[in-house]
Each structure stands twice: as C-alpha cells, then as structure tokens.
Design a protein around this motif. Structure first.
Motif, PDB file in Angstrom:
ATOM      1  N   LEU A   1       0.833  -1.239   0.062  1.00 33.42           N
ATOM      2  CA  LEU A   1       0.029  -0.257   0.012  1.00 33.42           C
ATOM      3  C   LEU A   1       0.876   1.299  -0.097  1.00 33.42           C
ATOM      4  O   LEU A   1       1.737   1.308   0.920  1.00 33.42           O
ATOM      5  N   THR A   2       0.776   2.170  -1.230  1.00 33.42           N
ATOM      6  CA  THR A   2       1.555   3.304  -1.106  1.00 33.42           C
ATOM      7  C   THR A   2       0.656   4.373  -0.309  1.00 33.42           C
ATOM      8  O   THR A   2      -0.593   4.175   0.069  1.00 33.42           O
ATOM      9  N   LYS A   3       1.273   5.642  -0.035  1.00 36.24           N
ATOM     10  CA  LYS A   3       0.756   6.546   0.648  1.00 36.24           C
ATOM     11  C   LYS A   3      -0.517   7.212   0.008  1.00 36.24           C
ATOM     12  O   LYS A   3      -1.456   7.474   0.447  1.00 36.24           O
ATOM     13  N   GLN A   4      -0.217   7.177  -1.444  1.00 35.01           N
ATOM     14  CA  GLN A   4      -1.134   7.687  -2.275  1.00 35.01           C
ATOM     15  C   GLN A   4      -2.488   6.793  -2.447  1.00 35.01           C
ATOM     16  O   GLN A   4      -3.649   7.332  -2.432  1.00 35.01           O
ATOM     17  N   GLU A   5      -2.194   5.540  -2.431  1.00 36.85           N
ATOM     18  CA  GLU A   5      -3.518   4.619  -2.436  1.00 36.85           C
ATOM     19  C   GLU A   5      -4.163   4.620  -1.029  1.00 36.85           C
ATOM     20  O   GLU A   5      -5.293   4.874  -1.090  1.00 36.85           O
ATOM     21  N   ILE A   6      -3.409   4.827   0.044  1.00 41.93           N
ATOM     22  CA  ILE A   6      -4.206   5.032   1.114  1.00 41.93           C
ATOM     23  C   ILE A   6      -4.912   6.562   1.373  1.00 41.93           C
ATOM     24  O   ILE A   6      -6.173   6.406   1.721  1.00 41.93           O
ATOM     25  N   ILE A   7      -4.256   7.414   0.905  1.00 39.64           N
ATOM     26  CA  ILE A   7      -5.172   8.834   0.969  1.00 39.64           C
ATOM     27  C   ILE A   7      -6.299   8.640   0.102  1.00 39.64           C
ATOM     28  O   ILE A   7      -7.348   9.199   0.387  1.00 39.64           O
ATOM     29  N   THR A   8      -6.155   8.093  -1.139  1.00 41.49           N
ATOM     30  CA  THR A   8      -7.282   7.971  -1.941  1.00 41.49           C
ATOM     31  C   THR A   8      -8.474   7.124  -1.366  1.00 41.49           C
ATOM     32  O   THR A   8      -9.476   7.541  -1.363  1.00 41.49           O
ATOM     33  N   ALA A   9      -8.003   5.926  -0.676  1.00 39.88           N
ATOM     34  CA  ALA A   9      -9.053   5.174  -0.315  1.00 39.88           C
ATOM     35  C   ALA A   9      -9.841   5.883   0.927  1.00 39.88           C
ATOM     36  O   ALA A   9     -11.126   5.489   1.127  1.00 39.88           O
ATOM     37  N   VAL A  10      -9.035   6.449   2.080  1.00 37.24           N
ATOM     38  CA  VAL A  10      -9.941   6.963   3.186  1.00 37.24           C
ATOM     39  C   VAL A  10     -10.392   8.248   2.646  1.00 37.24           C
ATOM     40  O   VAL A  10     -11.570   8.714   3.590  1.00 37.24           O
ATOM     41  N   LYS A  11     -10.381   8.645   1.531  1.00 37.18           N
ATOM     42  CA  LYS A  11     -11.187   9.845   1.193  1.00 37.18           C
ATOM     43  C   LYS A  11     -12.652   9.232   0.487  1.00 37.18           C
ATOM     44  O   LYS A  11     -13.703   9.683   0.540  1.00 37.18           O
ATOM     45  N   GLU A  12     -12.338   8.175  -0.369  1.00 36.83           N
ATOM     46  CA  GLU A  12     -13.558   7.776  -1.289  1.00 36.83           C
ATOM     47  C   GLU A  12     -14.191   6.209  -0.992  1.00 36.83           C
ATOM     48  O   GLU A  12     -15.300   6.319  -1.344  1.00 36.83           O
ATOM     49  N   ASN A  13     -13.525   5.661  -0.086  1.00 36.42           N
ATOM     50  CA  ASN A  13     -14.188   4.273   0.117  1.00 36.42           C
ATOM     51  C   ASN A  13     -14.672   4.042   1.232  1.00 36.42           C
ATOM     52  O   ASN A  13     -13.910   4.213   2.359  1.00 36.42           O
ATOM     53  N   LYS A  14     -16.150   4.110   1.562  1.00 32.78           N
ATOM     54  CA  LYS A  14     -16.952   4.386   2.757  1.00 32.78           C
ATOM     55  C   LYS A  14     -16.559   2.898   3.637  1.00 32.78           C
ATOM     56  O   LYS A  14     -16.515   3.031   4.732  1.00 32.78           O
ATOM     57  N   GLU A  15     -16.235   1.545   2.722  1.00 33.53           N
ATOM     58  CA  GLU A  15     -16.297   0.584   3.719  1.00 33.53           C
ATOM     59  C   GLU A  15     -14.959   0.511   4.246  1.00 33.53           C
ATOM     60  O   GLU A  15     -14.647  -0.015   5.321  1.00 33.53           O
ATOM     61  N   VAL A  16     -13.642   1.033   3.513  1.00 33.37           N
ATOM     62  CA  VAL A  16     -12.437   1.268   4.060  1.00 33.37           C
ATOM     63  C   VAL A  16     -12.609   1.944   5.468  1.00 33.37           C
ATOM     64  O   VAL A  16     -11.695   1.780   6.576  1.00 33.37           O
ATOM     65  N   LYS A  17     -13.206   3.352   5.277  1.00 30.71           N
ATOM     66  CA  LYS A  17     -13.276   4.309   6.261  1.00 30.71           C
ATOM     67  C   LYS A  17     -13.898   3.530   7.630  1.00 30.71           C
ATOM     68  O   LYS A  17     -13.376   3.752   8.515  1.00 30.71           O
ATOM     69  N   MET A  18     -15.095   2.895   7.144  1.00 30.35           N
ATOM     70  CA  MET A  18     -15.803   2.127   8.578  1.00 30.35           C
ATOM     71  C   MET A  18     -14.891   1.227   9.153  1.00 30.35           C
ATOM     72  O   MET A  18     -15.014   1.414  10.257  1.00 30.35           O
ATOM     73  N   PHE A  19     -14.023   0.381   8.252  1.00 28.27           N
ATOM     74  CA  PHE A  19     -13.359  -0.466   9.104  1.00 28.27           C
ATOM     75  C   PHE A  19     -12.231   0.065   9.814  1.00 28.27           C
ATOM     76  O   PHE A  19     -12.084  -0.166  10.996  1.00 28.27           O
ATOM     77  N   LEU A  20     -11.476   1.049   9.151  1.00 29.56           N
ATOM     78  CA  LEU A  20     -10.384   1.639   9.967  1.00 29.56           C
ATOM     79  C   LEU A  20     -10.865   2.387  11.189  1.00 29.56           C
ATOM     80  O   LEU A  20     -10.213   2.227  12.231  1.00 29.56           O
ATOM     81  N   ALA A  21     -11.908   3.354  11.177  1.00 27.21           N
ATOM     82  CA  ALA A  21     -12.415   3.959  12.160  1.00 27.21           C
ATOM     83  C   ALA A  21     -12.724   3.213  13.513  1.00 27.21           C
ATOM     84  O   ALA A  21     -12.500   3.619  14.626  1.00 27.21           O
TER      85      ALA A  21
END
Length: 451
Positions: free
Chosen positions: A120-140
C-alpha cells in the motif's frame, strides 16, 4: 433468632418468613431446598423435620450452618456451570468474530491496493480513506490507533512511519497483518470487558426471573388447592384451568409440557398420569415442584439464549454505530480545522459553530457536554478550557479524540439503556401475544373436535 437463644424455634421462623424481607430474599436464593421450603406453609413442618437433625424441636447454629453449606455448595456448582457455559459461548463467539474481522481486514487491504502490487502506497491510502466508505468504516473502529490515524491527514505521516517497519515507504502484507493482529487483540479485549459488564446484569435478570417464576408457580398451586390439602385433585385442576386466570396464564408459559397439557381437556388425563409419579390419583406438592423445576430449567435456558442473542445484536449494532460516529467525529474535526494545522483555534471553532450546519448537528447530539457547549457563546470559554488540557490555547487532535471517546461512551450507554427498556417491553408483548395465540389455538381445536 429474636430471643438470642442460639436456636430457631418454629414460631420465630414462621414470623420471619412472613415479615422479614431480608430473610425472605436470602432463603429464596440460598440453594438449599429445605431452607427454601420454610417459605411455604404447606412444606414448613417437613422442612423443619429435615433441618432439625437432633430432633430437639429447634434448629441450632450447627444445623443451620450444615444447611447453609449445602446451599453454598449448590450455588457454587451452579455458578461454575454457568461460568463454563459462558466461557464456551464466548470462545465460540470470539472465534466467529475473529474469522470475520480478519476476512474484512484482508478485503480492506485489497480495496486500498488498487494496483494489486501487494503493498500500500501513501497515495493509495489517501485515495481510499477519502473515497471508499467501507475502508473508512473498518479503519475507524478497527482497534489499532495507527490504522485509525490513516484517516487523519495531520497524523497520516506519523502513522505510516509506525506501520512501515522496514522503512520502504510502503505497507506490505506482513506489516498490515501485524497491525491487524494488534487490532484484533484489542477488539477481543473490548468484547471480554463487555461480556464481564453484561454478566452481572444477566445474572440478576435470571435470578429475578427465577424468583418471579417460582412465586407464580407456588401461587398457582395454592389457587388450585381449594381444600388446602397440599395436593391437587383432578376436580380442582379442571375447575382452575377453566376459571382461574392467574393459573391459566402461568401454565401457558411455564415451559413444562405436562403442566401445559392440563389446559387441554383431550390431554388432561395423560398429563395427570405423568405428573402423578406416586400414582396416588392426585398431584402433591413434591410432584408439582418437580414439574415446576423442569419448566424453570427450560425457561432459563431460553432466557440465556435470548441474552446471548441480545448481546451479539448489541455488539454488532454498537460496532457499526461506533464506526460511523468516529468517522463523523474525525470529519467534523477536519471541517473545523480550516488551515489543516492539526489543531483547532478558538476562531476556527466560533466560525464553524456559526456557519457549518454539519458541525452544528454533530456537536448538538454528540453526547459530550463540553463539545455541546461550544455551540453556546456564554459557555464557549469554559468548554475550551476543559477541552484544552495542555493549556496551549488550542484543541489538538489528542484532546479532540479524548472528548470524542467520552462522547461515544455516553452515546453507547444511552443506547444500552434504550435497548434494555425495549427488550423488557418486547418480552411483555411476546408473553401477551403467546397467551392470546395459545388460547385461540385451544379454542380452535375445541370447535373442530365436534365429537
């Protein structure tokens, strides 16, 4: 022992079991049946005879202690059995949760890793935590603060440096799995703490249910036993199951099928044969109690299953709510932090609570009084002083997170109380529905059975 003689007379016992609530409450739950039978007038003499091993007409301290230790042994055995049952249920539930959590974690890794490189690159992470609700919900709500900080722009670089153990500026699968293992450990600890908190409430619920059940059972016996003989004749039973509403209501929900069959004329004879174990032609108090305790065991088993179902449902609901709440809380911090400095100034807060509807809505219902007071000009200074624990003049992210943690705790506690109230209301509704349903079913059978 009101006369302090060191022995208990029959008169002293009779007086206490009628008027002393502390004595009554202890005897109900002491675990020794002869002590419990002191509460039942029809069983009192037999119980006294069993307890008075010296046959001197009184219960001395040694006889009392012997009975108490028998009760303690039974209560301890019951508690150990319940602990073992809970431990098995907890292990099975945690195993299922762990499998689902690890599966979700691997899925999230794949969602972030859009180029399928295995890192996982920094840019991939930044994009995912901005746009992917499922990713955000899991991480939170994942339980690992460094994974959670991937959601916070001002903490992203620090979180990446902690997660990226080999320093190659990417998070590979092994580094991700290490972080997830820590997250899972914390989640399992939270589940254990929740179970421990619920265990006492569940134990009290079962004790209260048991006491009410046995009281209703003994009241039903007394209502049926019109001649006060200590045994129930067929005539007494037939009359009671036709006319006596408390008896009918108890039998319908008692959990023992032969007692329930007393309500059905076509099954009455067979039920009486099963209940009358000494073939005397009547159901005596011992036979009644044996049936009652079979019914109680079944009802308690059903209640325990319902408790576990409620706990699983509550845990799932709380987890989903927590993820959404924490995600929103971090979004609100970013909304207020206009200069993206990672701290909130008084001016930024004043501007946000005056103009940003989303910030206002969140704070208004967040559950933390100091965060809510940010909306009240007259209380703003005092609220900021409480939130700004390092006295820097600004609210930084750790201070915000501490306030949010308190808010979330309050919200979850409020949800728990609402669930308990709803569960009690639902239980009453189900009992009422069951009674009406069974009554209608019996009436339907009688209408069909013309001969």
């Amino acid at each position: 022992d009101v006369d302090n003689s060191g022995t208990l007379t029959k008169e002293e016992i009779k007086k206490s079991v009628k008027s002393d609530k502390e004595v009554i409450d202890f005897l109900k739950d002491c675990g020794e049946e002869n002590l419990q039978f002191l509460l039942e007038p029809k069983r009192l003499d037999r119980a006294l005879n069993a307890l008075d091993t010296s046959q001197d007409g009184e219960i001395d301290a040694d006889e009392w202690e012997a009975a108490i230790y028998r009760g303690l042994e039974k209560r301890t055995a019951d508690l150990k059995a319940e602990q073992e049952r809970r431990a098995k249920a907890a292990a099975a539930a945690d195993e299922e949760f762990s499998a689902e959590f690890l599966s979700a974690a691997r899925k999230v890794f794949e969602m972030i890793d859009v180029d399928n490189s295995g890192t996982l690159t920094k840019q991939e992470i930044i994009t995912a935590v901005k746009e992917n609700k499922e990713v955000k919900m899991f991480l939170a709500n994942c339980g690992n603060e460094n994974l959670q900080y991937l959601l916070v722009p001002s903490r992203l670089n620090h979180a990446l440096s902690v997660l990226d153990k080999d320093g190659d500026d990417e998070i590979d699968a092994n580094e991700w799995e290490d972080a997830i293992a820590k997250a899972l450990q914390k989640k399992l600890e939270q589940r254990r703490a929740m179970r421990e908190a619920n265990a006492e409430a569940f134990r009290k619920e079962i004790e209260e249910f048991t006491a009410n059940f046995l009281n209703a059972a003994r009241e039903a016996f007394a209502l049926i036993d019109k001649d006060d003989s200590g045994s129930l004749s067929k005539t007494e039973i037939v009359r009671a199951v036709r006319e006596d509403r408390p008896v009918i209501d108890f039998l319908r929900n008692c959990g023992e099928e032969n007692l329930q069959f007393l309500l059905q004329p076509a099954r009455l004879e067979k039920a009486l044969e099963q209940l009358d174990t000494d073939n005397s032609g009547e159901v005596d108090v011992d036979e009644w109690e044996e049936a009652i305790y079979r019914g109680l065991a079944k009802r308690v088993e059903q209640l325990q299953a319902e408790q576990e179902r409620r706990m699983r449902a509550a845990a799932a609901a709380d987890e989903e709510f927590s993820a959404e709440f924490l995600t929103m809380a971090r979004a609100v911090f970013d909304m207020i932090d206009k200069d993206q400095s990672g701290t909130l100034t008084k001016k930024e807060i004043v501007d946000a609570v005056a103009n940003d509807k989303e910030v206002i809505t969140f704070l208004n219902d967040c559950g933390n009084p100091n965060l809510q007071y940010l909306l009240v000009p007259a209380r703003l200074e005092a609220a900021l002083a409480e939130l700004d624990t390092d006295r820097s003049g600004e609210v930084d992210l750790p201070e915000w997170e501490a306030a949010i943690e308190s808010a979330l705790k309050n919200k979850l506690e409020a949800k728990k109380k609402a669930r308990e109230a709803a569960a009690a209301a639902a239980q009453r509704e189900i009992a009422e529905f069951t009674a009406h349903f069974m009554e209608a079913a019996q009436r339907c059978f009688e209408l069909i059975d013309k001969d």
